[in-house]
Design a protein around this motif. Structure first.
Motif, PDB file in Angstrom:
ATOM      1  N   MET A 711      21.417  13.619  -3.821  1.00  0.00           N
ATOM      2  CA  MET A 711      22.322  14.497  -3.080  1.00  0.00           C
ATOM      3  C   MET A 711      22.881  13.794  -1.849  1.00  0.00           C
ATOM      4  SD  MET A 711      20.749  18.326  -3.548  1.00  0.00           S
ATOM      5  CE  MET A 711      18.986  18.013  -3.544  1.00  0.00           C
ATOM      6  N   GLU A 712      22.050  12.985  -1.224  1.00  0.00           N
ATOM      7  CA  GLU A 712      22.532  12.244  -0.067  1.00  0.00           C
ATOM      8  C   GLU A 712      23.611  11.243  -0.482  1.00  0.00           C
ATOM      9  OE1 GLU A 712      20.649   9.773   3.704  1.00  0.00           O
ATOM     10  OE2 GLU A 712      19.325  10.836   2.319  1.00  0.00           O
ATOM     11  N   ALA A 713      23.441  10.644  -1.648  1.00  0.00           N
ATOM     12  CA  ALA A 713      24.457   9.697  -2.145  1.00  0.00           C
ATOM     13  C   ALA A 713      25.787  10.407  -2.381  1.00  0.00           C
ATOM     14  CB  ALA A 713      23.965   9.037  -3.433  1.00  0.00           C
ATOM     15  N   LEU A 714      25.723  11.620  -2.919  1.00  0.00           N
ATOM     16  CA  LEU A 714      26.953  12.381  -3.121  1.00  0.00           C
ATOM     17  C   LEU A 714      27.609  12.736  -1.789  1.00  0.00           C
ATOM     18  CD1 LEU A 714      25.918  14.776  -6.044  1.00  0.00           C
ATOM     19  CD2 LEU A 714      27.436  12.799  -6.168  1.00  0.00           C
ATOM     20  N   LEU A 715      26.794  13.093  -0.809  1.00  0.00           N
ATOM     21  CA  LEU A 715      27.348  13.419   0.509  1.00  0.00           C
ATOM     22  C   LEU A 715      27.939  12.180   1.183  1.00  0.00           C
ATOM     23  CD1 LEU A 715      24.630  15.922   1.750  1.00  0.00           C
ATOM     24  CD2 LEU A 715      27.037  16.444   1.264  1.00  0.00           C
ATOM     25  N   GLN A 716      27.331  11.015   0.941  1.00  0.00           N
ATOM     26  CA  GLN A 716      27.902   9.775   1.480  1.00  0.00           C
ATOM     27  C   GLN A 716      29.282   9.525   0.884  1.00  0.00           C
ATOM     28  OE1 GLN A 716      26.945   8.031   3.913  1.00  0.00           O
ATOM     29  NE2 GLN A 716      24.760   8.439   4.205  1.00  0.00           N
ATOM     30  N   LYS A 717      29.432   9.839  -0.413  1.00  0.00           N
ATOM     31  CA  LYS A 717      30.765   9.737  -1.020  1.00  0.00           C
ATOM     32  C   LYS A 717      31.729  10.702  -0.350  1.00  0.00           C
ATOM     33  CE  LYS A 717      29.482   8.268  -5.719  1.00  0.00           C
ATOM     34  NZ  LYS A 717      29.586   8.606  -7.171  1.00  0.00           N
ATOM     35  N   ALA A 718      31.234  11.910  -0.053  1.00  0.00           N
ATOM     36  CA  ALA A 718      32.092  12.929   0.544  1.00  0.00           C
ATOM     37  C   ALA A 718      32.590  12.511   1.924  1.00  0.00           C
ATOM     38  CB  ALA A 718      31.339  14.257   0.620  1.00  0.00           C
ATOM     39  N   VAL A 719      31.702  11.917   2.760  1.00  0.00           N
ATOM     40  CA  VAL A 719      32.128  11.553   4.119  1.00  0.00           C
ATOM     41  C   VAL A 719      33.091  10.370   4.114  1.00  0.00           C
ATOM     42  CG1 VAL A 719      30.077  12.494   5.239  1.00  0.00           C
ATOM     43  CG2 VAL A 719      30.092  10.104   4.495  1.00  0.00           C
ATOM     44  N   GLN A 720      33.141   9.646   3.016  1.00  0.00           N
ATOM     45  CA  GLN A 720      34.142   8.592   2.909  1.00  0.00           C
ATOM     46  C   GLN A 720      35.524   9.168   2.621  1.00  0.00           C
ATOM     47  OE1 GLN A 720      32.752   5.766  -0.017  1.00  0.00           O
ATOM     48  NE2 GLN A 720      30.756   5.565   0.981  1.00  0.00           N
ATOM     49  N   LEU A 721      35.550  10.418   2.196  1.00  0.00           N
ATOM     50  CA  LEU A 721      36.811  11.049   1.818  1.00  0.00           C
ATOM     51  C   LEU A 721      37.280  12.108   2.805  1.00  0.00           C
ATOM     52  CD1 LEU A 721      36.002  11.545  -1.980  1.00  0.00           C
ATOM     53  CD2 LEU A 721      37.605   9.876  -1.031  1.00  0.00           C
ATOM     54  N   LEU A 722      36.324  12.763   3.490  1.00  0.00           N
ATOM     55  CA  LEU A 722      36.659  13.891   4.353  1.00  0.00           C
ATOM     56  C   LEU A 722      35.958  13.766   5.700  1.00  0.00           C
ATOM     57  CD1 LEU A 722      36.174  16.767   1.746  1.00  0.00           C
ATOM     58  CD2 LEU A 722      38.364  15.884   2.555  1.00  0.00           C
ATOM     59  N   PRO A 723      36.496  14.400   6.750  1.00  0.00           N
ATOM     60  CA  PRO A 723      35.809  14.390   8.049  1.00  0.00           C
ATOM     61  C   PRO A 723      34.455  15.089   7.956  1.00  0.00           C
ATOM     62  CG  PRO A 723      38.076  15.186   8.250  1.00  0.00           C
ATOM     63  CD  PRO A 723      37.781  15.114   6.795  1.00  0.00           C
ATOM     64  N   ALA A 724      33.437  14.533   8.589  1.00  0.00           N
ATOM     65  CA  ALA A 724      32.091  15.101   8.524  1.00  0.00           C
ATOM     66  C   ALA A 724      32.059  16.540   9.027  1.00  0.00           C
ATOM     67  CB  ALA A 724      31.125  14.242   9.327  1.00  0.00           C
ATOM     68  N   ARG A 725      32.854  16.853  10.040  1.00  0.00           N
ATOM     69  CA  ARG A 725      32.835  18.203  10.613  1.00  0.00           C
ATOM     70  C   ARG A 725      33.368  19.251   9.633  1.00  0.00           C
ATOM     71  NH1 ARG A 725      37.917  19.681  11.759  1.00  0.00           N
ATOM     72  NH2 ARG A 725      39.507  18.045  11.986  1.00  0.00           N
ATOM     73  N   SER A 726      34.046  18.789   8.560  1.00  0.00           N
ATOM     74  CA  SER A 726      34.625  19.724   7.598  1.00  0.00           C
ATOM     75  C   SER A 726      33.734  19.947   6.382  1.00  0.00           C
ATOM     76  CB  SER A 726      35.991  19.199   7.120  1.00  0.00           C
ATOM     77  OG  SER A 726      36.896  19.107   8.191  1.00  0.00           O
ATOM     78  N   ILE A 727      32.595  19.242   6.297  1.00  0.00           N
ATOM     79  CA  ILE A 727      31.808  19.250   5.060  1.00  0.00           C
ATOM     80  C   ILE A 727      30.622  20.205   5.159  1.00  0.00           C
ATOM     81  CG2 ILE A 727      30.379  17.852   3.513  1.00  0.00           C
ATOM     82  CD1 ILE A 727      32.122  15.440   4.310  1.00  0.00           C
ATOM     83  N   TRP A 728      30.514  21.084   4.177  1.00  0.00           N
ATOM     84  CA  TRP A 728      29.355  21.951   4.001  1.00  0.00           C
ATOM     85  C   TRP A 728      28.488  21.363   2.887  1.00  0.00           C
ATOM     86  CZ3 TRP A 728      28.479  27.263   5.821  1.00  0.00           C
ATOM     87  CH2 TRP A 728      29.334  27.623   6.868  1.00  0.00           C
ATOM     88  N   VAL A 729      27.231  21.816   2.828  1.00  0.00           N
ATOM     89  CA  VAL A 729      26.285  21.312   1.823  1.00  0.00           C
ATOM     90  C   VAL A 729      25.765  22.512   1.033  1.00  0.00           C
ATOM     91  CG1 VAL A 729      24.183  19.992   1.426  1.00  0.00           C
ATOM     92  CG2 VAL A 729      25.672  19.423   3.369  1.00  0.00           C
ATOM     93  N   ASN A 730      25.962  22.474  -0.282  1.00  0.00           N
ATOM     94  CA  ASN A 730      25.607  23.634  -1.115  1.00  0.00           C
ATOM     95  C   ASN A 730      25.460  23.217  -2.575  1.00  0.00           C
ATOM     96  OD1 ASN A 730      28.757  23.928  -0.092  1.00  0.00           O
ATOM     97  ND2 ASN A 730      28.567  23.906  -2.328  1.00  0.00           N
ATOM     98  N   PRO A 731      24.782  24.041  -3.389  1.00  0.00           N
ATOM     99  CA  PRO A 731      24.802  23.814  -4.847  1.00  0.00           C
ATOM    100  C   PRO A 731      26.220  24.027  -5.367  1.00  0.00           C
ATOM    101  CG  PRO A 731      23.135  25.447  -4.207  1.00  0.00           C
ATOM    102  CD  PRO A 731      24.007  25.233  -3.024  1.00  0.00           C
ATOM    103  N   ASP A 732      26.440  23.713  -6.650  1.00  0.00           N
ATOM    104  CA  ASP A 732      27.806  23.818  -7.162  1.00  0.00           C
ATOM    105  C   ASP A 732      28.144  25.198  -7.718  1.00  0.00           C
ATOM    106  OD1 ASP A 732      26.528  23.852  -9.591  1.00  0.00           O
ATOM    107  OD2 ASP A 732      27.369  21.974 -10.327  1.00  0.00           O
TER     108      ASP A 732
END
Length: 763
Positions: A711-732
Motif C-alpha cells: 500500500m505504501e508503494a501505491l501511495l508513493q506512486k500517487a504522490v509522484q502524480l498528485l500533491p500530497a495535501r490532496s491525497i486520501w488513503v482508503n480501500p477501493d
C-alpha cells in the motif's frame, strides 16, 4: 421464423450457483458437489427452453464466475504471475486456477493479486479483464463450450454454443507490454480460437453464436481489419458451422456495412436499444444471410409492447420474407431475473406490467402466434399498455411541478473549491494523508439474520434498532482503535446501497427473488422504478446522528447518488431516463440537507455508476455527462462551504470523462486504483484534477490481505502524480462482502502505510 435466445440467467432462481461457489471456497462442499449444482442448473435452463419451443437454445452461456474469464482459460490467456501456481496444479485448467485469477490467491506459499475487473459495456455486470503479455504462449485448454454442448445433447437437446467474439475479447482486454499490438495478439490467438471452433464442428454443432458487441461502438481502422481477418479465417476453417454473429446494447451505425459483409450465416441486431438501425441493416443485408431481430428487451423488466415489435417485424417481413428472419431477445437474459410468477408480494397493478426471463421467452412465442393470426393476444397486450399510461399510482403532479422549477442556481455550491478547501481543513483538522473507508463494513451472518428476522416479524422494531446501535457502537470503536481519521457507521441497516433507498422513496417497487448477477457470486436485486419519485421523509439521519454522537471524529453520512440509483434499478420506460434521474436528485438533495442540519460535516454521495451510464458512442457522451453532472450537483449543492462532499467511483476508465468528473465539484473523490496499480490515477494527474482524491490502495474484492509495503508503494506512486495535501488513503470499495478478521488486518496495514507517508512528507 426461428426463435433465438442469446443467453439465459445462470445463477439459479434461488441463487443456487452463488451459494454453491461460496460454500466451495469455504471448504464446506467438494468440487464434485459444486459441479453437480452447475449441471443441474444447466439442465433446468435447457429443458425449460426446449419445452418453450425455442429453436436456438444457448449453451456455454453458463459460467462459474464470468464468461470472459471462461474464454481466457479456454484460450490459455493466463497472466504470467499465475504460471508458478499453474505448474503446481495436477490439472492446469481446474477451477482453482480459474477462481485464483478472479479473486487472487493467498495460500500454499503463494500471494498473487487478482486480475482487473471492469464493467461490461454500459451494464452493471463486471467482467475479468484479459491480460496480454509478450511472454504468454497460447494453447487450447479446457474446451468448456464443447463439453456443455455434448452434455445437452446427452439430454436430447441440441443447443447453439455461445462464444465471446475474438475481436471483442481482445479489444476488451489490456495489453501489458508496450511493444505488443492488438494485431499481434490476434495473430497469436486466432489459431487457438479456430481450434475451439473446429472442436465444436467435430462435436456436431450446427449453429454457433459469436458475440461481438464491440461492433456497436466506435471502431478504428485497425479494429475493422481485425474483424476481416478473423471472420474470413473462421469461414475457411469451419465451413460446416453456421455462425450467428450477435450484436447488442446499441446500433451498428457506420459499422453496418462491415457487419453485414462478414462471411457469416446470420446477424443478430438489438432493436430495443436501436430500432432505427433496422432500415439500414435491411438495405445492406445480402440475400444469403438471415437476420435475427432482437425485439424483446433483455435488460429491463417491463412487458413487451407487441405493437411496437410487430411494426419492426412486419417491415422486415416485407423486405426479406419470413424464411430469412429469426425472432429473439435484444441480448442475453443474464441481465434480468428468472421468473415473475414467484413474485407474489408485488402489487398486482404493477406486476401486470412486468416480464422476467421466463415471461420474455413466452413473449417470443406470443409474437409468433400473433403473426400467425391470434388477435386476442395482441388485444390483451394493447389493453395492458393503455392501462399503464393512465395509472394514478405512476403519476404525481407535485413531483413533476417541482422538477419544472429547477434553475441553474440550484446546481451550484456557494463558493468554488479553492475557497471551500481551507474552510473544511480548518473545521475538520485532519492530518496529511487522511484515512477513511468507502462506507460499508462486513455484513456478518448475524447482521443479515437480524434484518431477515425483522422482515419475518420474528423480532420487534425496538430489538432490531437496539442491536443495530450495538453494531454501530462496536464499529465506531474498532475504527477509532485502528486509527482511522474519518469514520463511517457501517451501513448495517442496508441490504443494498440502492435497494435501501428505494424502499424509502415513493415510486419504487421491490421483488422477493429478482436477483441478477453483478460479478462472480455477487448478486443484486435491483429495485423497480415504476412511477414518479419523491422522498416522504429522512432515510439515514437517525443512524448517522447516532454514530456521530459516539465519537469526536467526523462520521460520514452515506448516500447513493441519483445516477447510480438510476443505473442500478429497473427504470420505467414511459418517460426519458433523465427525468427520473432529476427526480432522484431532488430526493437525495432533501436528505443531504437534513444530514447537514443534524450536524454531519462530511457527506458522501456515491456515484460508482456514472461512467457505466455513458453511451457507447462518443458522439453521445457530452449530452449524457452534462445531464449526469447536473443531477449530482443538484443533489449536493444545498450545503454550506464547510460541509465536505465526497463521492466514490469504481471500475471505470476515467481518461475520457475526467473534465466532467471535475465538473461534479465534489470536495473529495475516492476511486478504484489498486488492481490497475494506480494506472487510473494518471488521468487525474494529467488533467491536473483540482480537488482532493482518495486512490484505493487495496482490492476489497479479493480475500487476500495486502501488506503495508504494497500500500505504501501505491501511495508513493500517487504522490509522484498528485500533491500530497490532496491525497486520501482508503480501500477501493465498500467492505460489505469481506470478513472482520481480514478487514481489520488490511485496515491496520492501511493506517500504518498512511502514517509512514506522513513521516516521509514531514522530512
Amino acid at each position: 421464423m426461428l426463435t433465438n435466445i442469446p443467453g439465459y440467467p445462470r445463477i439459479g432462481s434461488q441463487r443456487e450457483l452463488k451459494k454453491a461457489c461460496e460454500q466451495y471456497w469455504a471448504g464446506k462442499i467438494s468440487l464434485e458437489r459444486l459441479e453437480l449444482t452447475a449441471r443441474e442448473l444447466r439442465k433446468e435452463n435447457w429443458t425449460f427452453l426446449q419445452a418453450a419451443g425455442i429453436d436456438l437454445i444457448p449453451s456455454n452461456d453458463f459460467s462459474f464466475y464470468d464468461q470472459i474469464l471462461d474464454m481466457s482459460i479456454a484460450l490459455g490467456v493466463v497472466p504470467s504471475r499465475f504460471k508458478a501456481l499453474q505448474d503446481t496444479l495436477a490439472n492446469p485448467t481446474c477451477l482453482e486456477l480459474y477462481f485464483a485469477m478472479a479473486r487472487g490467491y493467498q495460500k500454499n506459499n503463494f500471494d498473487i493479486t487478482a486480475m482487473e475487473m471492469t464493467k461490461w459495456f454500459d451494464t452493471n455486470y463486471h467482467y475479468i479483464v484479459p491480460e496480454f503479455e509478450i511472454v504468454q504462449q497460447y494453447h487450447l485448454h479446457r474446451p468448456k463450450c464443447v463439453e456443455e454442448f455434448l452434455e445437452a445433447r446427452r439430454l436430447g437437446i441440441t443447443t447453439k454454443p455461445v462464444l465471446t467474439g475474438l475481436v471483442t475479447f481482445i479489444l476488451s482486454g489490456k495489453i501489458k507490454d508496450n511493444h505488443l499490438t492488438t494485431s499481434q495478439v490476434l495473430q497469436q490467438l486466432l489459431p487457438v480460437y479456430l481450434q475451439l471452433l473446429t472442436s465444436l464442428q467435430e462435436a456436431g454443432a450446427e449453429w454457433v453464436q459469436i458475440d461481438e458487441p464491440i461492433l456497436v461502438t466506435d471502431l478504428d481502422p485497425t479494429a475493422r481489419e481485425l474483424f476481416h481477418t478473423t471472420y474470413h479465417a473462421i469461414s475457411q476453417a469451419v465451413p460446416a458451422l453456421k455462425i450467428l454473429l450477435t450484436t447488442y446494447f446499441g446500433g451498428l451505425e457506420e459499422n453496418t456495412a462491415l457487419a453485414v459483409q462478414l462471411p457469416v450465416q446470420a446477424l443478430h441486431i438489438d432493436l430495443v436499444r436501436a430500432p432505427e438501425q433496422l432500415d439500414s441493416v435491411l438495405a445492406a443485408l445480402p440475400e444469403d444471410k438471415l437476420l435475427s431481430l432482437g425485439v424483446i428487451d433483455g435488460r429491463n423488466i417491463w412487458k413487451n409492447n407487441h405493437a411496437t415489435s410487430l411494426a419492426l417485424i412486419n417491415k422486415a417481413l416485407q423486405q426479406t420474407g419470413g424464411h430469412r428472419l429469426m425472432l429473439g431477445t435484444s441480448c442475453s437474459l443474464l441481465h434480468v431475473p428468472y421468473d415473475l410468477e414467484v413474485e407474489t408480494g408485488l402489487q398486482p397493478e404493477i406486476r401486470q406490467w412486468m416480464a422476467f426471463a421466463k415471461q420474455k421467452v413466452a413473449e417470443l412465442r406470443e409474437l409468433q402466434e400473433i403473426i400467425a393470426g391470434n388477435d386476442q393476444l395482441l388485444i390483451a397486450n394493447e389493453n395492458s399498455m393503455d392501462n399503464r399510461k393512465i395509472a394514478s399510482i405512476i403519476h404525481r403532479p407535485a413531483v413533476k411541478a417541482r422538477l419544472e422549477k429547477i434553475t441553474p442556481a440550484d446546481m451550484q455550491r456557494h463558493n468554488i473549491f479553492a475557497l471551500r478547501q481551507p474552510l473544511q481543513h480548518a473545521a475538520l483538522q485532519l492530518p496529511l494523508f487522511p484515512t477513511t473507508t468507502i462506507g460499508s463494513f462486513p455484513q456478518t451472518t448475524e447482521i443479515r439474520r437480524l434484518r431477515a428476522d425483522l422482515k419475518k416479524g420474528l423480532i420487534t422494531t425496538e430489538t432490531y434498532e437496539a442491536d443495530l446501535r450495538n453494531a454501530i457502537t462496536t464499529t465506531i470503536h474498532k475504527q477509532e482503535s485502528l486509527g482511522l481519521d474519518v469514520l463511517v457507521h457501517g451501513e448495517f441497516e442496508r441490504n443494498d446501497m440502492v435497494e435501501y433507498f428505494g424502499e424509502q422513496l415513493d415510486g419504487f417497487a421491490f421483488t422477493q427473488n429478482g436477483w441478477v448477477q453483478s460479478y462472480g457470486t455477487r448478486c443484486v436485486k435491483p429495485p423497480v422504478i415504476f412511477g414518479d419519485v419523491q422522498r416522504p421523509g429522512p432515510m439515514t439521519v437517525t443512524w448517522s446522528r447516532y454514530a456521530q454522537s459516539l465519537t469526536s471524529k467526523p462520521v460520514k453520512g452515506m448516500l447513493t447518488g441519483p445516477i447510480t440509483i438510476l443505473q442500478w434499478s429497473f427504470v420505467r420506460n414511459d418517460q426519458p431516463r433523465m427525468n427520473t434521474a432529476f427526480q432522484l436528485a431532488l430526493a437525495i438533495r432533501d436528505e443531504v440537507q437534513d444530514l447537514e442540519d443534524a450536524g454531519i460535516s462530511v457527506i458522501q454521495v456515491d456515484e460508482p455508476a456514472l461512467r457505466e451510464g455513458l453511451p457507447l458512442r462518443k458522439a453521445a457522451h457530452a449530452t449524457w455527462l452534462e445531464q449526469a453532472v447536473k443531477a449530482f450537483r443538484l443533489a449536493v449543492s444545498t450545503v454550506s462551504d464547510t460541509t465536505q462532499i465526497h463521492t466514490h467511483m469504481c471500475y471505470a476508465a476515467f481518461n475520457d470523462i475526467i473534465e466532467h468528473i471535475a465538473a461534479m465539484d465534489a470536495d473529495v473523490i475516492t476511486i478504484e486504483t489498486s488492481r490497475s496499480q494506480m494506472e487510473l490515477l494518471e488521468a487525474f494527474a494529467q488533467f491536473r484534477y483540482p480537488n482532493e482524491i482518495g486512490p484505493g490502495v487495496y482490492d476489497i474484492h479479493s480475500p487476500r490481505v495486502p501488506t503495508v509495503a504494497e500500500m505504501e508503494a501505491l501511495l508513493q506512486k500517487a504522490v509522484q502524480l498528485l500533491p500530497a495535501r490532496s491525497i486520501w488513503v482508503n480501500p477501493d470499495c465498500g467492505l460489505k462482502t469481506r470478513q472482520w478478521p481480514e478487514t481489520e488486518m488490511a485496515l491496520r496495514n492501511m493506517v500504518t502505510a498512511a502514517r509512514h507517508m506522513r513521516l516521509t512528507a514531514s522530512h
